[in-house]
Design a protein around this motif. Structure first.
Motif, mmCIF file in Angstrom:
data_model
loop_
_atom_site.group_PDB
_atom_site.id
_atom_site.type_symbol
_atom_site.label_atom_id
_atom_site.label_comp_id
_atom_site.label_asym_id
_atom_site.label_seq_id
_atom_site.Cartn_x
_atom_site.Cartn_y
_atom_site.Cartn_z
ATOM 1 N N VAL A 1 0.852 -1.189 0.000
ATOM 2 C CA VAL A 1 0.000 0.000 0.000
ATOM 3 C C VAL A 1 0.885 1.235 0.000
ATOM 4 C CG1 VAL A 1 -1.770 1.316 1.230
ATOM 5 C CG2 VAL A 1 -1.835 -1.184 1.266
ATOM 6 N N LYS A 2 0.697 2.105 -0.980
ATOM 7 C CA LYS A 2 1.420 3.380 -0.987
ATOM 8 C C LYS A 2 0.663 4.337 -0.083
ATOM 9 C CE LYS A 2 3.701 4.959 -4.566
ATOM 10 N NZ LYS A 2 5.051 5.230 -4.003
ATOM 11 N N ARG A 3 1.279 4.731 1.026
ATOM 12 C CA ARG A 3 0.601 5.475 2.086
ATOM 13 C C ARG A 3 0.554 6.973 1.789
ATOM 14 N NH1 ARG A 3 -0.077 3.000 6.958
ATOM 15 N NH2 ARG A 3 -1.474 4.778 7.248
ATOM 16 N N GLU A 4 -0.162 7.332 0.730
ATOM 17 C CA GLU A 4 -0.356 8.746 0.394
ATOM 18 C C GLU A 4 -1.208 9.456 1.445
ATOM 19 O OE1 GLU A 4 0.233 10.483 -3.289
ATOM 20 O OE2 GLU A 4 1.962 9.458 -2.428
ATOM 21 N N ASP A 5 -1.931 8.690 2.245
ATOM 22 C CA ASP A 5 -2.758 9.285 3.302
ATOM 23 C C ASP A 5 -1.927 9.964 4.370
ATOM 24 O OD1 ASP A 5 -2.031 6.442 3.841
ATOM 25 O OD2 ASP A 5 -2.927 6.849 5.794
ATOM 26 N N ARG A 6 -0.630 9.654 4.419
ATOM 27 C CA ARG A 6 0.229 10.192 5.477
ATOM 28 C C ARG A 6 0.908 11.507 5.089
ATOM 29 N NH1 ARG A 6 3.945 5.260 7.359
ATOM 30 N NH2 ARG A 6 4.783 6.953 8.633
ATOM 31 N N HIS B 1 -0.492 14.502 4.632
ATOM 32 C CA HIS B 1 -1.041 15.619 5.407
ATOM 33 C C HIS B 1 -2.362 15.154 6.014
ATOM 34 C CE1 HIS B 1 -3.036 19.545 6.170
ATOM 35 N NE2 HIS B 1 -1.809 20.004 6.310
ATOM 36 N N PRO B 2 -2.741 15.632 7.208
ATOM 37 C CA PRO B 2 -3.974 15.172 7.847
ATOM 38 C C PRO B 2 -5.241 15.446 7.046
ATOM 39 C CG PRO B 2 -2.574 16.307 9.432
ATOM 40 C CD PRO B 2 -1.970 16.535 8.085
ATOM 41 N N PHE B 3 -5.295 16.566 6.313
ATOM 42 C CA PHE B 3 -6.518 16.944 5.605
ATOM 43 C C PHE B 3 -6.322 17.069 4.101
ATOM 44 C CE2 PHE B 3 -7.030 18.533 9.952
ATOM 45 C CZ PHE B 3 -8.197 17.878 10.304
ATOM 46 N N VAL B 4 -5.179 17.600 3.680
ATOM 47 C CA VAL B 4 -4.885 17.678 2.245
ATOM 48 C C VAL B 4 -4.031 16.449 1.930
ATOM 49 C CG1 VAL B 4 -4.153 19.204 0.384
ATOM 50 C CG2 VAL B 4 -4.784 20.174 2.588
ATOM 51 N N SER B 5 -4.649 15.291 2.026
ATOM 52 C CA SER B 5 -3.883 14.048 1.959
ATOM 53 C C SER B 5 -4.163 13.298 0.668
ATOM 54 C CB SER B 5 -4.232 13.147 3.153
ATOM 55 O OG SER B 5 -5.569 12.703 3.064
ATOM 56 N N GLY B 6 -3.281 12.353 0.378
ATOM 57 C CA GLY B 6 -3.504 11.465 -0.750
ATOM 58 C C GLY B 6 -3.682 12.190 -2.065
ATOM 59 N N ASN B 7 -4.714 11.787 -2.799
ATOM 60 C CA ASN B 7 -4.919 12.385 -4.117
ATOM 61 C C ASN B 7 -5.388 13.831 -4.027
ATOM 62 O OD1 ASN B 7 -7.480 11.755 -3.135
ATOM 63 N ND2 ASN B 7 -8.251 11.036 -5.102
ATOM 64 N N LYS B 8 -5.879 14.274 -2.876
ATOM 65 C CA LYS B 8 -6.293 15.677 -2.757
ATOM 66 C C LYS B 8 -5.076 16.590 -2.851
ATOM 67 C CE LYS B 8 -10.403 14.268 -2.443
ATOM 68 N NZ LYS B 8 -11.145 14.177 -3.724
ATOM 69 N N TYR B 9 -3.987 16.213 -2.198
ATOM 70 C CA TYR B 9 -2.747 16.982 -2.346
ATOM 71 C C TYR B 9 -2.302 16.987 -3.799
ATOM 72 C CZ TYR B 9 2.244 17.771 -2.647
ATOM 73 O OH TYR B 9 3.469 18.216 -3.040
ATOM 74 N N ARG B 10 -2.303 15.819 -4.424
ATOM 75 C CA ARG B 10 -1.838 15.710 -5.801
ATOM 76 C C ARG B 10 -2.698 16.541 -6.760
ATOM 77 N NH1 ARG B 10 3.245 13.463 -5.343
ATOM 78 N NH2 ARG B 10 3.184 11.661 -3.945
ATOM 79 N N LYS B 11 -4.011 16.497 -6.566
ATOM 80 C CA LYS B 11 -4.910 17.223 -7.467
ATOM 81 C C LYS B 11 -4.831 18.734 -7.278
ATOM 82 C CE LYS B 11 -8.463 13.666 -8.160
ATOM 83 N NZ LYS B 11 -9.893 13.348 -7.978
ATOM 84 N N LEU B 12 -4.621 19.164 -6.042
ATOM 85 C CA LEU B 12 -4.629 20.601 -5.762
ATOM 86 C C LEU B 12 -3.280 21.274 -6.043
ATOM 87 C CD1 LEU B 12 -6.723 20.753 -2.464
ATOM 88 C CD2 LEU B 12 -7.385 21.582 -4.723
#
Length: 303
Positions: free
Chosen positions: A25-30, A32-43
């Motif tokens: 599992v690629k832990r992209e959730d780690r 940032h607490p709120f701008v995490s995973g694909n949300k960071y990547r998309k923004l």
């Protein structure tokens, strides 16, 4: 913004009874607490574009429990943008305090505009956008779910050279932006599998707008009835997965994806010796809100 990309490690899942397949599992959730995973990547590139064009206000769309709404509100606060959330469901206007996601977004300074579900369906129309401009003046528009060409560019950075030896790349699918980026940065020898959280085949066309390869497939058997629909089997799986592997999953996206992956492994879908990488796209902030719904329905909650 204080993001820690080094936290996005590939964590191996110890499949004791299925030694012929490796799962990470690629832990992209780690990140940032709120701008995490694909949300960071998309923004990432959308916010750079907004800043370069001189916009100081971000406007976007979502529901009362939207990870995207929470991420835009948090990122806006961190970078000094004003934020506006156009929220689906005008009946929520008087009940917004029941949504932990909206409470959080409000604490970050987000302003809300609640619209009827019928009006929300027209959110991409010129007339609707013009009415928002008349009301709020200048703003940088971030699409629902964050998916556009800039978002796909950000998601193309999820995979690195260290991921080249994986045979399958798996991800949850909402609006199609994340999987499109993964397809574009994947190797020809890899197959990208998407696990939609929604019913229907419309995503095929949406993904094809951005994807530049044909090495992908949607697995449509694990939506559990549609977006944000869950049952006790899924809740039990999410809780057991966290207990067994110390990986929290959200009930809307990653929980359904991982349920599907594990089920396919049990059914010998993957050839012996396959190496799988599942992308954890975050969304954990939505668990609190979902648990409130589950309690009202007298169902087990997510630990």
């Amino acid at each position: 913004m204080n993001f820690n990309l080094e936290n996005s490690i590939n964590q191996q899942i110890n499949l004791i009874h299925f030694a012929d397949v490796e799962l990470f599992v690629k832990r992209e959730d780690r990140i940032h607490p709120f701008v995490s995973g694909n949300k960071y990547r998309k923004l990432k590139y959308n916010l750079k574009e907004a800043e370069s064009l001189g916009f100081r206000t971000l406007l976007t769309f979502g529901g009362a429990y939207s990870n995207h709404i929470a991420a835009v509100a948090s990122a806006g606060q961190l970078l000094g943008f004003n934020t506006i959330g156009v929220i689906r469901g005008d009946e929520l206007k008087d009940a917004k305090n029941d949504s932990e996601t909206l409470q959080f977004a409000k604490s970050c300074g987000m302003q809300f505009k609640f619209v009827s579900r019928e009006a929300y369906r027209n959110k991409t129309s010129r007339v609707f956008i013009d009415s928002l401009k008349a009301e709020f003046k200048e703003f940088y528009l971030v699409p629902e779910g964050g998916t556009n060409a800039l978002a796909v560019s950000g998601c193309e950075e999820i995979l690195t050279e260290a991921d080249d030896d994986f045979d399958y790349i798996c991800c949850a699918v909402g609006t199609g932006g994340t999987i499109s980026g993964l397809i574009n940065c994947s190797k020809p020898s890899q197959q990208v599998l998407g696990f939609p959280a929604l019913k229907g085949d419309f995503l095929q066309q949406d993904i094809s707008k951005f994807a530049n390869k044909n090495n992908w497939k949607l697995i449509t058997d694990y939506h559990f009835g549609g977006y944000a629909k869950i049952n006790t089997d899924l809740i039990t799986f999410i809780n057991e997965f966290k207990n067994n592997f110390n990986v929290p999953l959200d009930p809307v996206y990653t929980g359904k994806m991982m349920f599907g992956i594990m089920d396919l492994i049990e059914k010998d879908y993957f050839p012996k010796g396959s190496k799988l990488l599942a992308i954890h796209t975050g969304g954990l902030q939505g668990i609190t809100g979902m648990n409130s719904v589950l309690k009202r329905r007298n169902l087990p909650i997510i630990a």
